[in-house]
Design an enzyme around this catalytic site. Structure first.
Site, short mmCIF file in Angstrom:
data_model
loop_
_atom_site.label_atom_id
_atom_site.label_comp_id
_atom_site.label_asym_id
_atom_site.label_seq_id
_atom_site.Cartn_x
_atom_site.Cartn_y
_atom_site.Cartn_z
N ASP A 118 0.77 -1.25 0.00
CA ASP A 118 0.00 0.00 0.00
C ASP A 118 0.81 1.31 0.00
O ASP A 118 1.77 1.43 0.75
CB ASP A 118 -0.87 0.12 1.26
CG ASP A 118 -1.61 -1.14 1.62
OD1 ASP A 118 -1.54 -2.12 0.87
OD2 ASP A 118 -2.29 -1.12 2.66
N GLU A 142 -10.56 -2.35 4.36
CA GLU A 142 -9.22 -1.85 4.62
C GLU A 142 -9.07 -0.45 4.02
O GLU A 142 -9.82 -0.06 3.12
CB GLU A 142 -8.15 -2.76 3.99
CG GLU A 142 -8.23 -4.21 4.45
CD GLU A 142 -7.10 -5.09 3.90
OE1 GLU A 142 -6.49 -5.79 4.71
OE2 GLU A 142 -6.85 -5.09 2.70
C1 FRU Z 1 -3.98 -3.52 2.71
C2 FRU Z 1 -3.35 -3.98 4.01
C3 FRU Z 1 -3.70 -3.02 5.12
C4 FRU Z 1 -2.58 -3.21 6.10
C5 FRU Z 1 -1.41 -3.45 5.18
C6 FRU Z 1 -0.38 -4.39 5.74
O1 FRU Z 1 -3.34 -3.97 1.57
O2 FRU Z 1 -3.77 -5.30 4.30
O3 FRU Z 1 -4.98 -3.23 5.66
O4 FRU Z 1 -2.39 -2.11 6.93
O5 FRU Z 1 -1.93 -3.96 3.97
O6 FRU Z 1 0.77 -4.39 4.94
#
Ligand code: FRU
Length: 492
Positions: A24, A203
């Site tokens: 992300d 998320e």
């Molecule tokens: C989304 C996610 C988020 C989390 C991160 C962990 O892709 O699953 O919810 O904070 O990636 O790397």
């Protein structure tokens, strides 16, 4: 070793880290003439692992300078996704003179003596334009023992109520908190348990205001929510959005609960959020997403690094017969990498007789305007002499646009990769516009000025060097075709 940024499949005009795993985008903020891009980063491998925040900066959103890692795991755990704000008025008390940057992120570990994940929100601050960070000694600042998936805080300043607002992913909903100082957070409301898609864990939410059709007197709020991978659904991870109203406390969806709005119809745009603190004289809402999909992100065929970001896009709201919808436009700063172009006007594609053009660069922007005539379907094929190809087709009767990557290149790494990506799209006045950005391992397709977007990874073994326009069972007219060579952003 191949030279840095010259490796097979390495994106040439999208951000990817010099090496190792990225997911992300995090903490995007504009401050002191720099666009910051932090990101979920695993410095010890090319698969997901203990999360750090990587860091890059840009003057123009297109050319990026890689900086050292910004945040390392600590006694509260790994550093999951989150946001950064400029604390202009030192509400946090972290700064001596002038404003500074505050990061609000998820600390991720396990409950003591347990396998149960624990996710809590923490702060770090920077006095030196994000180059070094100090973790707040009062961390974590927000936790809830009842909610396991409790993460990805996105914070913004809400002028009307004089408060910070946080949207946080909480299982299958978004919970909104408010604060005066970024340290003490109060529950405000919860949104979404019954609304939209619940095909996976929620998320990376975002919440921001935009004028509808550019009318400053008609403002709406947009909530972005990414939905995690769930093997029952073929698309893998994907992103939805809601359009509604927000009063500083509560978000009200303007659409019925069962309406699902997708941000992108391609498989590879996930966990995207928008930049904070873009100056009001600029006024844009600028978005970037992670150009991958949890379904196969850990398997894509790259070696030194894994994953890239989408092109940065301006988001805006436009009204249509169906309601108010998000539109994406690549930021005009892309102009800095446009090179020579070739244009063609007024072509007629006869029934079942494709017309081909040589693509004179592996990095291309293609702009096309079709006029529907008598064909059942029309479109274009991007292909290489190896018979690898990506097909973009508009089906006139079904009113569906499809981006077919079934034979795009290497897809041996995951059974889920080969796919026909589809979206409904009604064309007006028989006109159909396409803008396509083709990089070494992706295409982004913007149909009818970004009303429908596909972000799709592709892994051609050789760059595509030909574009063929086709018209099946009838004629199609092409007002214009423009091929523009794009420059690499790396290594000058
Ligand atoms: C989304 C996610 C988020 C989390 C991160 C962990 O892709 O699953 O919810 O904070 O990636 O790397």
């Amino acid at each position: 070793m191949e030279q840095l940024y010259k490796e097979k499949h390495r994106p040439q005009f999208h951000f990817s880290p010099e090496e190792k795993w990225m997911n992300d985008p995090n903490g995007m903020v504009f401050f002191n003439d720099e666009y910051h891009l932090f990101y979920q980063y695993h410095p010890f491998g090319t698969t997901w692992g203990p999360m750090h925040w990587g860091h890059a900066v840009s003057k123009d959103l297109i050319h990026w300078e890689q900086l050292p890692i910004a945040l390392y795991p600590d006694e509260h755990g790994a550093i999951f996704s989150g946001s950064v704000v400029v604390d202009w008025n030192n509400t946090s008390g972290f700064f001596q003179d002038g404003p500074g940057l505050v990061a609000i992120y998820t600390s991720a570990d396990n409950y003591p003596d347990s396998d149960r994940p624990r996710q809590r929100q923490s702060l770090a601050y920077s006095n030196d334009n994000g180059r070094t960070w100090i973790k707040y000694e009062g961390n974590p600042v927000l936790s809830d023992v009842n909610i396991t998936d409790y993460r990805d805080p996105k914070v913004f300043w809400h002028d009307e109520t004089d408060k910070w607002v946080m949207v946080l992913a909480t299982g299958q909903s978004v919970t909104i908190y408010t604060s005066a100082n970024l340290k003490d957070w109060e529950f405000a409301s919860e949104f979404g348990n019954k609304a939209g898609s619940h095909e996976g864990v929620w998320e990376c939410p975002d919440l921001f205001q935009l004028p509808v059709d550019g009318d400053e007197h008609n403002q709406k709020w947009v909530m972005l929510v990414s939905i995690g991978d769930n093997h029952e659904f073929k698309e893998g991870s994907k992103t939805q959005y809601f359009v509604g109203d927000f009063d500083g406390t509560t978000f009200v969806n303007n659409n019925p609960d069962e309406i699902v709005l997708w941000l992108d119809y391609g498989r590879d745009n996930y966990a995207g959020v928008s930049w904070s603190d873009i100056p009001s004289k600029d006024g844009r809402r600028i978005y970037i997403g992670w150009m991958s999909n949890w379904r196969y992100a850990n398997q894509v065929p790259t070696e030194e690094w894994r994953s890239a970001m989408t092109l940065p896009r301006e988001l805006s709201l436009t009204s249509s017969k169906d309601g108010v919808r998000l539109v994406h436009q690549v930021v005009p700063e892309i102009n800095s990498i446009r090179k020579g172009s070739q244009g063609y006007q007024n072509l007629t594609i006869e029934s079942n007789q494709p017309i081909s053009f040589n693509m004179f660069s592996p990095l291309m922007e293609v702009n096309l305007e079709f006029e529907k005539r008598t064909s059942d379907s029309f479109g274009l094929v991007l292909q290489s002499s190896d018979d690898e190809k990506t097909v973009i087709r508009y089906d006139v009767e079904k009113e569906v646009i499809a981006v077919d990557r079934t034979n795009a290149g290497d897809n041996s790494f995951s059974e889920s990769f080969a796919a026909v990506q589809e979206a409904s799209l009604k064309i007006e006045n028989d006109r159909f516009k396409l803008q396509i950005f083709m990089d070494a391992s992706s295409i982004e397709v913007f149909a009818n000025d970004g009303k429908v977007v596909f972000t799709s990874l592709i892994f051609p073994n050789k760059p595509y060097d030909k574009i063929a326009l086709f018209s099946d069972e009838g004629k199609t007219h092409v007002f214009s075709l423009k091929l523009t060579e794009l420059d690499s952003i790396w290594g000058k």
